[in-house]
Design a protein around this motif. Structure first.
Motif, PDB file in Angstrom:
ATOM      1  N   GLY A 105      -4.005   3.438  -6.560  1.00 38.54           N
ATOM      2  CA  GLY A 105      -3.345   4.714  -6.789  1.00 38.54           C
ATOM      3  C   GLY A 105      -1.846   4.616  -6.986  1.00 38.54           C
ATOM      4  N   ASN A 106      -1.223   3.600  -6.402  1.00 30.68           N
ATOM      5  CA  ASN A 106       0.236   3.472  -6.494  1.00 30.68           C
ATOM      6  C   ASN A 106       0.660   2.397  -7.498  1.00 30.68           C
ATOM      7  OD1 ASN A 106      -0.949   1.620  -4.718  1.00 30.68           O
ATOM      8  ND2 ASN A 106       0.989   1.227  -3.663  1.00 30.68           N
ATOM      9  N   VAL A 107      -0.250   2.044  -8.395  1.00 34.63           N
ATOM     10  CA  VAL A 107       0.033   1.005  -9.391  1.00 34.63           C
ATOM     11  C   VAL A 107       0.389   1.659 -10.723  1.00 34.63           C
ATOM     12  CG1 VAL A 107      -0.949  -0.905 -10.717  1.00 34.63           C
ATOM     13  CG2 VAL A 107      -1.437  -0.697  -8.274  1.00 34.63           C
ATOM     14  N   ARG A 108       1.426   1.134 -11.378  1.00 36.59           N
ATOM     15  CA  ARG A 108       1.829   1.610 -12.698  1.00 36.59           C
ATOM     16  C   ARG A 108       1.693   0.454 -13.700  1.00 36.59           C
ATOM     17  NH1 ARG A 108       1.251   5.114  -9.871  1.00 36.59           N
ATOM     18  NH2 ARG A 108       2.655   6.806  -9.216  1.00 36.59           N
ATOM     19  N   GLY A 109       0.990   0.721 -14.777  1.00 41.11           N
ATOM     20  CA  GLY A 109       0.740  -0.328 -15.755  1.00 41.11           C
ATOM     21  C   GLY A 109       1.767  -0.357 -16.873  1.00 41.11           C
ATOM     22  N   ARG A 142       0.823  -1.214   0.000  1.00 43.40           N
ATOM     23  CA  ARG A 142       0.000   0.000   0.000  1.00 43.40           C
ATOM     24  C   ARG A 142       0.856   1.262   0.000  1.00 43.40           C
ATOM     25  NH1 ARG A 142      -5.195  -1.285   0.468  1.00 43.40           N
ATOM     26  NH2 ARG A 142      -5.675  -3.410   1.167  1.00 43.40           N
ATOM     27  N   GLU A 143       2.148   1.090   0.253  1.00 40.89           N
ATOM     28  CA  GLU A 143       3.046   2.232   0.322  1.00 40.89           C
ATOM     29  C   GLU A 143       4.044   2.261  -0.842  1.00 40.89           C
ATOM     30  OE1 GLU A 143       2.443   4.366   2.626  1.00 40.89           O
ATOM     31  OE2 GLU A 143       0.946   3.083   3.619  1.00 40.89           O
ATOM     32  N   ARG A 144       4.264   1.137  -1.490  1.00 40.13           N
ATOM     33  CA  ARG A 144       5.277   1.048  -2.534  1.00 40.13           C
ATOM     34  C   ARG A 144       4.652   1.190  -3.920  1.00 40.13           C
ATOM     35  NH1 ARG A 144       8.582  -4.302  -0.704  1.00 40.13           N
ATOM     36  NH2 ARG A 144      10.221  -3.455  -2.055  1.00 40.13           N
ATOM     37  N   THR A 145       5.434   1.688  -4.855  1.00 38.10           N
ATOM     38  CA  THR A 145       4.967   1.790  -6.239  1.00 38.10           C
ATOM     39  C   THR A 145       5.087   0.410  -6.886  1.00 38.10           C
ATOM     40  OG1 THR A 145       5.794   4.060  -6.342  1.00 38.10           O
ATOM     41  CG2 THR A 145       5.263   2.980  -8.435  1.00 38.10           C
ATOM     42  N   ILE A 146       3.975  -0.042  -7.475  1.00 35.42           N
ATOM     43  CA  ILE A 146       3.902  -1.422  -7.975  1.00 35.42           C
ATOM     44  C   ILE A 146       3.709  -1.413  -9.487  1.00 35.42           C
ATOM     45  CG2 ILE A 146       2.742  -3.641  -7.729  1.00 35.42           C
ATOM     46  CD1 ILE A 146       1.415  -2.387  -5.162  1.00 35.42           C
ATOM     47  N   GLY A 147       4.522  -2.164 -10.185  1.00 28.58           N
ATOM     48  CA  GLY A 147       4.351  -2.347 -11.618  1.00 28.58           C
ATOM     49  C   GLY A 147       3.546  -3.601 -11.894  1.00 28.58           C
ATOM     50  N   VAL A 148       2.573  -3.506 -12.794  1.00 29.64           N
ATOM     51  CA  VAL A 148       1.800  -4.682 -13.195  1.00 29.64           C
ATOM     52  C   VAL A 148       1.673  -4.698 -14.714  1.00 29.64           C
ATOM     53  CG1 VAL A 148       0.454  -4.848 -11.065  1.00 29.64           C
ATOM     54  CG2 VAL A 148      -0.417  -3.497 -12.986  1.00 29.64           C
ATOM     55  N   GLN A 149       1.553  -5.894 -15.250  1.00 31.37           N
ATOM     56  CA  GLN A 149       1.331  -6.050 -16.682  1.00 31.37           C
ATOM     57  C   GLN A 149      -0.150  -5.873 -16.997  1.00 31.37           C
ATOM     58  OE1 GLN A 149       3.409  -9.941 -16.575  1.00 31.37           O
ATOM     59  NE2 GLN A 149       4.466  -9.226 -18.412  1.00 31.37           N
ATOM     60  N   LEU A 150      -0.437  -5.142 -18.059  1.00 31.82           N
ATOM     61  CA  LEU A 150      -1.804  -4.889 -18.495  1.00 31.82           C
ATOM     62  C   LEU A 150      -1.981  -5.389 -19.924  1.00 31.82           C
ATOM     63  CD1 LEU A 150      -2.276  -1.207 -17.223  1.00 31.82           C
ATOM     64  CD2 LEU A 150      -2.884  -3.332 -16.039  1.00 31.82           C
ATOM     65  N   PRO A 157      -3.849 -11.423 -13.906  1.00 35.41           N
ATOM     66  CA  PRO A 157      -4.284 -11.742 -12.542  1.00 35.41           C
ATOM     67  C   PRO A 157      -3.747 -10.791 -11.470  1.00 35.41           C
ATOM     68  CG  PRO A 157      -3.810 -13.761 -13.727  1.00 35.41           C
ATOM     69  CD  PRO A 157      -3.385 -12.633 -14.632  1.00 35.41           C
ATOM     70  N   PRO A 158      -2.469 -10.370 -11.512  1.00 37.69           N
ATOM     71  CA  PRO A 158      -2.024  -9.422 -10.489  1.00 37.69           C
ATOM     72  C   PRO A 158      -2.793  -8.110 -10.510  1.00 37.69           C
ATOM     73  CG  PRO A 158      -0.125 -10.475 -11.481  1.00 37.69           C
ATOM     74  CD  PRO A 158      -1.312 -10.875 -12.301  1.00 37.69           C
ATOM     75  N   ALA A 159      -3.151  -7.616 -11.697  1.00 38.05           N
ATOM     76  CA  ALA A 159      -3.916  -6.371 -11.777  1.00 38.05           C
ATOM     77  C   ALA A 159      -5.269  -6.534 -11.100  1.00 38.05           C
ATOM     78  CB  ALA A 159      -4.094  -5.958 -13.243  1.00 38.05           C
ATOM     79  N   HIS A 160      -5.921  -7.679 -11.322  1.00 39.32           N
ATOM     80  CA  HIS A 160      -7.210  -7.936 -10.679  1.00 39.32           C
ATOM     81  C   HIS A 160      -7.046  -8.108  -9.165  1.00 39.32           C
ATOM     82  CE1 HIS A 160      -9.718  -8.163 -14.225  1.00 39.32           C
ATOM     83  NE2 HIS A 160      -8.848  -8.970 -14.814  1.00 39.32           N
ATOM     84  N   ALA A 161      -5.980  -8.814  -8.748  1.00 34.19           N
ATOM     85  CA  ALA A 161      -5.769  -9.049  -7.321  1.00 34.19           C
ATOM     86  C   ALA A 161      -5.549  -7.735  -6.579  1.00 34.19           C
ATOM     87  CB  ALA A 161      -4.575  -9.979  -7.113  1.00 34.19           C
ATOM     88  N   LEU A 162      -4.795  -6.829  -7.164  1.00 36.90           N
ATOM     89  CA  LEU A 162      -4.573  -5.522  -6.526  1.00 36.90           C
ATOM     90  C   LEU A 162      -5.853  -4.700  -6.487  1.00 36.90           C
ATOM     91  CD1 LEU A 162      -1.126  -4.717  -8.150  1.00 36.90           C
ATOM     92  CD2 LEU A 162      -1.526  -5.095  -5.710  1.00 36.90           C
ATOM     93  N   ALA A 163      -6.621  -4.730  -7.571  1.00 38.15           N
ATOM     94  CA  ALA A 163      -7.875  -3.976  -7.612  1.00 38.15           C
ATOM     95  C   ALA A 163      -8.852  -4.485  -6.561  1.00 38.15           C
ATOM     96  CB  ALA A 163      -8.491  -4.065  -9.001  1.00 38.15           C
TER      97      ALA A 163
END
Length: 279
Positions: free
Chosen positions: A165-169, A136-144, A153-159
């Motif tokens: 707000g801290n997710v970068r696609g 919740r504090e770190r900037t997270i990269g996910v594949q879109l 799946p990681p994008a859905h799990a985070l959502a």
């Protein structure tokens, strides 16, 4: 002359069985020598490229050798329409690295199983679960994949956890003008653009070790009851009507399992091995 020829010529049914056997053998041999046409992406390391440097290049080469058929590539960028316009239009006979049971093809038995992983810098706290409070504090990269709900799946799990707000696609397809565009998300961890990234295992395992220093790869812990799976069986695919080729490739994958595993490990793929004979 023509009359003599007519009298000496026998109908095909009257030919000796030995001759018919030879003719049949020649026809079968010719059929077996038809190229095994494989649709593959020419710029998609670690899976494939036009120089034959990807692990799928190595594996399909083994399969073609096992089937005693020359390997022929049909190069096509792995974008929308790859299966429809390549495999299912008859342009090629086989594709590699698709999820087992995928509806767009008749899939073979799985030849490996892998998982999504977290990628982080050495010396920083590793993450192994989407429930880790630090996410919740770190900037997270996910594949879109796109904006139509077909995201990874990681994008859905985070959502689901309202970590947004801290997710970068990073698009799975990437910028095709660059070499191996799928590596961008891993490189973003190395440069500090993101603190941690959730990446499909084969991509992460290969490119994380290319960074200096090598990045840390940690499997994502999951549970059987999780709504979004992180682990997938991977198969090859043929046209749904090509059951004979499927059976031949199944046999090849089973026989070649030790060599395939050796290739996967050499490319850094996080392998959760499967017993192909049991599938």
């Amino acid at each position: 002359m023509s009359g003599d020829f007519g009298r000496r010529t026998k109908p095909i049914g009257a030919l000796p069985l030995s001759v018919l056997a030879i003719i049949g053998a020649v026809k079968c041999a010719d059929a077996d020598q038809l190229p095994l046409r494989v649709c593959a992406d020419p710029n998609n390391l670690p899976f494939s490229n036009s120089a034959g440097e990807g692990f799928e290049n190595k594996i399909v080469s083994l399969v073609a050798d096992h089937l005693q058929r020359p390997l022929e590539y049909v190069w096509r960028a792995q974008r929308r329409g790859f299966m429809r316009e390549g495999l299912n239009s008859g342009e090629c006979d086989l594709v590699a690295a698709i999820p087992s049971g995928a509806p767009m093809a008749l899939t073979t038995r799985p030849y490996y199983r892998s998982t999504y992983v977290f990628v982080s810098k050495p010396g920083e706290p590793a993450v192994s679960s989407f429930d880790d409070p630090s996410l919740r504090e770190r900037t997270i990269g996910v594949q879109l994949i796109g904006d139509d709900g077909m995201n990874t799946p990681p994008a859905h799990a985070l959502a689901e956890r309202r970590i947004v707000g801290n997710v970068r696609g990073f698009m799975v397809y990437g910028d095709y003008r660059n070499d191996h565009p799928i590596s961008e998300i891993v490189h973003a961890v190395a440069t500090g653009e993101v603190d941690v990234a959730a990446v499909w295992g084969p991509v992460a395992g290969y490119f994380a070790r290319e960074e200096k220093p090598p990045l840390v790869v940690t499997s994502i812990a999951g549970s059987p009851e999780a709504r979004v799976p992180m682990t997938f069986d991977i198969s090859m695919g043929v046209r749904r009507t090509d059951k004979q080729l499927k059976a031949q490739v199944d046999d090849a994958l089973s026989s070649l399992a030790p060599q395939i595993k050796e290739i996967l490990v050499s490319y850094g793929v996080p392998v959760l091995w499967v017993d192909t004979d049991s599938r």
